[in-house]
Motif scaffolding. Sequence first.
Motif, PDB file in Angstrom:
ATOM      1  N   GLY A   1       1.709   8.316   7.097  1.00 29.36           N
ATOM      2  CA  GLY A   1       2.647   7.307   6.268  1.00 29.36           C
ATOM      3  C   GLY A   1       3.670   6.386   6.982  1.00 29.36           C
ATOM      4  O   GLY A   1       3.476   5.297   6.507  1.00 29.36           O
TER       5      GLY A   1
ATOM      6  N   LEU B   1       0.931  -1.213   0.072  1.00 25.40           N
ATOM      7  CA  LEU B   1      -0.011   0.101   0.224  1.00 25.40           C
ATOM      8  C   LEU B   1       0.867   1.258  -0.105  1.00 25.40           C
ATOM      9  O   LEU B   1       0.621   2.073  -0.793  1.00 25.40           O
ATOM     10  N   ALA B   2       1.899   1.257   0.714  1.00 29.21           N
ATOM     11  CA  ALA B   2       2.991   2.444   0.694  1.00 29.21           C
ATOM     12  C   ALA B   2       3.562   2.654  -0.728  1.00 29.21           C
ATOM     13  O   ALA B   2       3.616   3.900  -1.233  1.00 29.21           O
TER      14      ALA B   2
ATOM     15  N   ALA C   1       2.053   1.730  -3.589  1.00 25.30           N
ATOM     16  CA  ALA C   1       1.019   2.280  -4.234  1.00 25.30           C
ATOM     17  C   ALA C   1       0.766   3.791  -4.256  1.00 25.30           C
ATOM     18  O   ALA C   1       0.514   4.398  -5.100  1.00 25.30           O
ATOM     19  N   LEU C   2       0.874   4.197  -2.889  1.00 22.33           N
ATOM     20  CA  LEU C   2       0.477   5.657  -2.546  1.00 22.33           C
ATOM     21  C   LEU C   2       1.815   6.606  -2.986  1.00 22.33           C
ATOM     22  O   LEU C   2       1.462   7.654  -2.834  1.00 22.33           O
TER      23      LEU C   2
ATOM     24  N   PRO D   1       1.549   9.208  -5.988  1.00 23.23           N
ATOM     25  CA  PRO D   1       0.540  10.512  -5.839  1.00 23.23           C
ATOM     26  C   PRO D   1       1.014  11.389  -4.512  1.00 23.23           C
ATOM     27  O   PRO D   1       0.895  12.345  -4.612  1.00 23.23           O
ATOM     28  N   VAL D   2       1.347  10.483  -3.637  1.00 22.16           N
ATOM     29  CA  VAL D   2       1.838  11.335  -2.298  1.00 22.16           C
ATOM     30  C   VAL D   2       3.055  12.490  -2.542  1.00 22.16           C
ATOM     31  O   VAL D   2       2.895  13.539  -2.209  1.00 22.16           O
TER      32      VAL D   2
ATOM     33  N   PHE E   1      -4.829   2.018   6.609  1.00 13.41           N
ATOM     34  CA  PHE E   1      -5.275   3.181   7.227  1.00 13.41           C
ATOM     35  C   PHE E   1      -5.824   3.044   8.673  1.00 13.41           C
ATOM     36  O   PHE E   1      -6.355   2.024   8.810  1.00 13.41           O
TER      37      PHE E   1
ATOM     38  N   ILE F   1       1.276   3.583   7.794  1.00 13.99           N
ATOM     39  CA  ILE F   1       0.934   2.592   6.711  1.00 13.99           C
ATOM     40  C   ILE F   1       2.267   1.729   6.388  1.00 13.99           C
ATOM     41  O   ILE F   1       2.150   0.861   6.026  1.00 13.99           O
TER      42      ILE F   1
END
Length: 297
Positions: free
Chosen positions: A154, A115-116, A118-119, A122-123, A163, A157
């Motif tokens: 962050g 998940l980290a 994948a984000l 965008p972050v 989350f 995660i």
Amino acid sequence: MLNKILEFGHLVRFSHSLFALPFALGSMWVAANGFRGMEPAEIAKMVLLILGCMVTARNSAMSFNRLADAEIDAKNPRTAGRHLPAGRMSKKAVVTFIAFNGALFVAFAYMLQPLAGALALPVWLLLLSYSYWKRFSWLCHWFLGFAIGMSPLGAWIAVRGEFAVFPIFLMFILMLWMGGFDIIYATQDEEIDREMGLHSVPARFGRKRALQIAFWSHVAMLALCVTFGFVWHMGIAWWAVTALMIAAITYIHLFRKSDDLDKMNRDFFLANVAVSVLVMIGLVVWICLGGDVNALY
């Protein structure tokens, strides 16, 4: 080589990492439940990768800010001596530095959690975007706070791969604190911001009202700290930390005697570090005294 590293460190104001880093480390400590039952190698990998994400994300955002604001900085006497407007560093070098740190940030995030990873992109783009908010909204101070405030979320995660409300509370605490501080910092540029058509709270409302708005942003932050303590039964360590934060903020906003802007910003710089470290201590002690992350769900 060392001089070049020091130049980049000064470009991104590396010492200001102390504002958000303790929040992220405290969130990591809680998310990992004090690293109970984890192997030393696993702990070392997690800590180093999270620190790597923190440093590279901030390096990217700060250097991009210097790049985006180079022409603005050149017209401001306070910032005209910075690396780009003063010609001490080339735009090409800064762009390379941004790209290098961005690539490392995404790579480190993928090595932590799916998940980290994948984000991460965008972050990263969101972090860079804060540089432009002052061009169209006086809410820019809180957007900067939000960008910095994502660090404890962050870190959570990165450890747990999900989350949770707990680190989101920490995110908003940090957002309100940093937003208020950034307003105070921006009082130095009230006139130049107004002349250049830039949006900031001091340029929009004037210095006196800006300081009042910063105060209420910090009051809201303290209210969240109190709510945080009640909701998750954080215990005596958290209440002691909250009391110290209330005392520090009350003194700096209401009882400090000097009206000198340089001294005010220095005081708030120290308060920033103190509040961040206090929050980290409160979270670490809570886990050490028997707090259990599994009870947060």
